[in-house]
Design a protein around this motif. Structure first.
Motif, short mmCIF file in Angstrom:
data_model
loop_
_atom_site.label_atom_id
_atom_site.label_comp_id
_atom_site.label_asym_id
_atom_site.label_seq_id
_atom_site.Cartn_x
_atom_site.Cartn_y
_atom_site.Cartn_z
N PRO A 248 0.83 -1.20 0.00
CA PRO A 248 0.00 0.00 0.00
C PRO A 248 0.88 1.27 0.00
N LEU A 249 0.34 2.33 -0.56
CA LEU A 249 1.02 3.62 -0.46
C LEU A 249 0.50 4.32 0.78
N LEU A 250 1.38 4.50 1.73
CA LEU A 250 1.02 5.13 3.00
C LEU A 250 1.82 6.41 3.18
N ALA A 251 1.47 7.17 4.19
CA ALA A 251 2.14 8.45 4.44
C ALA A 251 3.65 8.28 4.59
N ASP A 252 4.10 7.16 5.15
CA ASP A 252 5.53 6.97 5.36
C ASP A 252 6.20 6.08 4.31
N THR A 253 5.44 5.62 3.30
CA THR A 253 6.05 4.77 2.27
C THR A 253 5.99 5.35 0.86
N TRP A 254 5.18 6.38 0.63
CA TRP A 254 5.00 6.85 -0.74
C TRP A 254 6.29 7.40 -1.34
N LYS A 255 7.11 8.08 -0.55
CA LYS A 255 8.34 8.66 -1.11
C LYS A 255 9.32 7.59 -1.60
N PRO A 256 9.66 6.60 -0.78
CA PRO A 256 10.58 5.57 -1.30
C PRO A 256 9.99 4.77 -2.46
N VAL A 257 8.69 4.51 -2.43
CA VAL A 257 8.07 3.76 -3.52
C VAL A 257 8.11 4.59 -4.81
N PHE A 258 7.74 5.85 -4.72
CA PHE A 258 7.75 6.76 -5.87
C PHE A 258 9.17 6.89 -6.42
N MET A 259 10.14 7.06 -5.53
CA MET A 259 11.53 7.22 -5.95
C MET A 259 12.03 5.95 -6.65
#
Length: 163
Positions: A42-53
């Motif tokens: 899932p894309l969460l507040a604390d995971t979206w940046k590393p996933v997007f990057m």
């Protein structure tokens, strides 16, 4: 959860510094959605940046003629060490089962879905500023397909060597 401005600023910083093409944003979206679907990430507040990057890093490596280096991403985002970016890239690849292939029809589907979003007021200007997007041609979609076929073949060779 992040605001639209936070997401824009995070992406814009990288697009500007590493000179990513607009096609990378579409390829990245496909990869991130594949990660969410295949690995149930899932894309969460604390995971979206590393996933997007990680999605942008892989999109750059597949799409760009002069792809970005992991060290370039680390210099743009110093909160991520080079080692953590390397591990994140590997984990992303394993999570999508090394499937970076994108058919021309899938690319076109995402392109036109994004284009319809662009018609919404204000979104077009922000997206154009972020990526410098233009129109997709059949040859561009085929180019994505051919590049991802090549990456898929290389990944299968690497995988067979490691067994």
């Amino acid at each position: 959860s992040p605001t639209v401005e936070e997401i824009y600023d995070f992406g814009h910083q990288l697009f500007k510094a590493v000179q990513l093409s607009s096609e990378c944003s579409i390829v990245c979206l496909i990869y991130v959605e594949r990660l969410m679907e295949v690995a149930k990430v899932p894309l969460l507040a604390d995971t979206w940046k590393p996933v997007f990057m990680a999605g942008l890093l892989l999109a750059s490596k597949v799409w760009q003629d002069l792809s970005s280096w992991n060290i370039e991403f680390a210099s743009v985002y110093p909160q991520f060490s080079l080692d953590s970016i390397n591990r994140l890239e590997l984990q992303f690849l394993k999570s999508v089962k090394w499937d970076l292939y994108i058919s021309s029809s899938l690319y076109a589907k995402y392109y036109f879905a994004l284009r319809s979003l662009l018609e919404k007021q204000g979104f077009r200007q922000k997206y154009n500023r972020l990526t410098g997007v233009g129109g997709v041609t059949a040859s561009e979609a085929m180019k994505v397909q051919k590049r991802t076929e090549r990456v898929k073949e290389e990944a299968l060779v690497q995988l067979s060597r490691s067994m």
